[in-house]
Design an enzyme around this catalytic site. Structure first.
Site, PDB file in Angstrom:
ATOM      1  N   SER A 113      22.030  19.118 -12.151  1.00 10.00           N
ATOM      2  CA  SER A 113      21.162  18.116 -11.527  1.00 10.00           C
ATOM      3  C   SER A 113      20.141  17.509 -12.492  1.00 10.00           C
ATOM      4  O   SER A 113      20.507  16.899 -13.479  1.00 10.00           O
ATOM      5  CB  SER A 113      20.491  18.751 -10.307  1.00 10.00           C
ATOM      6  OG  SER A 113      19.875  17.791  -9.518  1.00 10.00           O
TER       7      SER A 113
ATOM      8  N   ASP B 261      22.760  14.089 -11.640  1.00  5.79           N
ATOM      9  CA  ASP B 261      23.984  14.083 -10.824  1.00  5.79           C
ATOM     10  C   ASP B 261      23.900  13.046  -9.711  1.00  5.79           C
ATOM     11  O   ASP B 261      24.735  13.012  -8.816  1.00  5.79           O
ATOM     12  CB  ASP B 261      24.274  15.478 -10.256  1.00  5.79           C
ATOM     13  CG  ASP B 261      23.246  15.953  -9.241  1.00  5.79           C
ATOM     14  OD1 ASP B 261      22.099  15.458  -9.295  1.00  5.79           O
ATOM     15  OD2 ASP B 261      23.569  16.822  -8.411  1.00  5.79           O
TER      16      ASP B 261
ATOM     17  N   ASP C 180      22.036  12.543  -7.132  1.00  7.04           N
ATOM     18  CA  ASP C 180      21.803  12.836  -5.716  1.00  7.04           C
ATOM     19  C   ASP C 180      20.338  12.640  -5.329  1.00  7.04           C
ATOM     20  O   ASP C 180      19.950  12.881  -4.201  1.00  7.04           O
ATOM     21  CB  ASP C 180      22.295  14.234  -5.330  1.00  7.04           C
ATOM     22  CG  ASP C 180      21.490  15.366  -5.963  1.00  7.04           C
ATOM     23  OD1 ASP C 180      20.660  15.082  -6.848  1.00  7.04           O
ATOM     24  OD2 ASP C 180      21.702  16.534  -5.575  1.00  7.04           O
TER      25      ASP C 180
ATOM     26  N   ASP D 130      18.829  10.792 -10.844  1.00  7.59           N
ATOM     27  CA  ASP D 130      18.786  11.973 -11.711  1.00  7.59           C
ATOM     28  C   ASP D 130      20.183  12.223 -12.274  1.00  7.59           C
ATOM     29  O   ASP D 130      21.105  11.436 -12.057  1.00  7.59           O
ATOM     30  CB  ASP D 130      18.214  13.191 -10.964  1.00  7.59           C
ATOM     31  CG  ASP D 130      19.147  13.715  -9.883  1.00  7.59           C
ATOM     32  OD1 ASP D 130      20.015  12.943  -9.424  1.00  7.59           O
ATOM     33  OD2 ASP D 130      19.020  14.892  -9.488  1.00  7.59           O
TER      34      ASP D 130
END
Length: 450
Positions: free
Chosen positions: A104, A247, A249, A245
């Site tokens: 992440s 990833d 999400d 960010d």
């Protein structure tokens, strides 16, 4: 519930090539999850795998694939794709399991493994514990016979499919024509799909953070470093800035002046717009204990509620599913729009903000402050010994603080899930009082934890 050895609040995460983020652990995850989700019926079983742009993804992915194929699961790998895209494709392709390889918003040296069930939702704690128990079995147990091994293919149509799904979430009657948009993709999983989606909807796009090299994900860019998108907005004279960010999400927005808009304001903006259109389910929004009191008051003034959960997007999602809510999220920019996705989706949330911006025809700075945030202060207190929160003096300091805030604010004291830290947060209308309260409680925690 048993003690977790591998899984944390959001999958397995750690420094690449050190336990638990090693090729061996990834192999064991593949074996265990493959066995657990394999059923006895006579069909091919399918697992889909996406990743972000970290160098270590090249090590983790083949190890997972080897484990899964060895127990008879077919595998489709997508390459770089946002976490919500992997969740979507798990459902769309009727896969038995979806896996995202990402840490992440952490830096490139970390990596992680997140698992999604066939419904596209993160696995429950119970299933994760079952996988953990199976991970410690012998590597040669219960393998598929030679003629039943899994087949593995890389498929290239996942990003275009995700782009089409994202575009369909933007109202058909509107277009982004004439808008100048800066988008910072954090050199991460959204680096191709996010700028393409905005371009195909008509915008003039100024992308930054779209040159991943395996080592620069989230480095001085993305939603954790919003100054990069703020700078791009000013440089290219954009109407709005969007920062994802690693990833993709979570999302942070900035207005045309470069001022940052956090997740609380984004939830208020989308929630109130949906309420006006009769689209808001559950008569409210779900957020965590960290969300600003100003958000709660704004929603209450409009006859809506703010339901609070523990910190972590999975707890937000659990409450949303239980209570029939379709908007939830975190101050950090995890925004979950259940009508469109089963997990936080930075691009989907940004598109809803853009829809309001286009529809209202006003500058983003006029939409950015949906409510006046209440002064909020967070202090992290490190401790070395004992359990400070069970100390009588700490309890007394907390009781005094609650009494001082007396209905005009709130105090939140909680331990970190990953390190020896106590987080002391207070908010209230009187800024001086908030500072004093945080300072008093922090001092008591520090004294008790030495």
């Amino acid at each position: 519930m048993g003690e977790r050895k591998y899984f944390g609040t959001d999958g397995i995460r750690g420094r690449a090539n050190t336990h638990p983020m090693t090729a061996e652990v990834a192999l064991r995850v593949g074996l265990a999850a493959g066995k657990l989700f394999r059923t006895d019926d006579d069909r091919r079983h399918l697992v889909v795998i996406g990743k972000d742009t970290r160098l270590s993804g090249y090590m983790i992915e083949p190890a997972l694939v080897a484990g899964l194929a060895s127990v008879g699961m077919d595998v489709r790998t997508f390459g770089p794709l946002p976490t919500p895209g992997v969740a979507m494709m798990t459902r769309s392709m009727r896969a038995d399991l979806g896996i995202m390889i990402s840490a992440s918003h952490n830096d490139y040296a970390d990596n992680g493994i997140k698992l999604f069930g066939p419904d596209g939702y993160k696995l429950s704690d119970e299933i994760e514990l079952k996988i953990e128990a199976m991970m410690d079995e012998g590597l040669d147990q219960d393998l598929a016979p030679a003629n039943k091994l899994g087949r593995v293919k890389r498929i290239d149509d996942a990003p275009p499919r995700y782009i089409e799904i994202a575009k369909s979430a933007f109202p058909k009657r509107l277009s982004l024509k004439g808008l100048r948009i800066a988008i910072d993709c954090a050199n991460g999983a959204g680096y191709r799909v996010a700028p393409t989606t905005l371009y195909e909807l008509g915008a003039e796009v100024f992308p930054v953070g779209v040159e991943p090299n395996g080592l620069n994900i989230n480095a001085e860019c993305g939603s954790t470093h919003p100054e990069a998108v703020s700078e791009a907005v000013k440089r290219y004279r954009c109407d709005i800035g969007i920062a994802l960010d690693g990833d993709a999400d979570r999302v942070i927005i900035c207005d045309e002046k470069g001022h940052v808009v956090d997740g609380d304001q984004i939830m208020a903006l989308i929630g109130l717009d949906w309420a006006k259109r009769g689209r808001l389910n559950g008569k409210g929004v779900v957020a965590t204990v960290m969300s600003n009191l100003g958000l709660e008051r704004k929603l209450q003034a409009e006859g809506l509620t703010l339901e609070r959960t523990k910190v972590g997007d999975r707890y937000v999602m659990e409450r949303m599913r239980a209570g029939g809510f379709n908007i939830g999220g975190e101050q950090s920019g995890h925004i979950i729009l259940k009508d469109h996705a089963t997990t936080g989706d930075g691009l989907m949330a940004a598109l809803q903000v853009l829809a309001v911006l286009v529809e209202q025809g006003v500058p983003m700075s006029e939409l950015a402050r949906q409510f006046e945030p209440v002064p909020q202060l967070l202090q992290n207190v490190r401790y070395t010994a004992g359990k400070p929160l069970e100390d009588a003096k700490v309890k007394a300091a907390m009781a005094e603080a609650e009494a001082a805030l007396n209905g005009s604010g709130r105090l939140l004291v909680r331990p970190s899930g990953t390190e020896k830290l106590i987080r002391v947060m207070a908010e209230g209308d009187d800024e001086a009082l908030v500072k004093r309260v945080v300072s008093d409680v922090s001092a008591a925690v520090k004294a008790a934890g030495q």
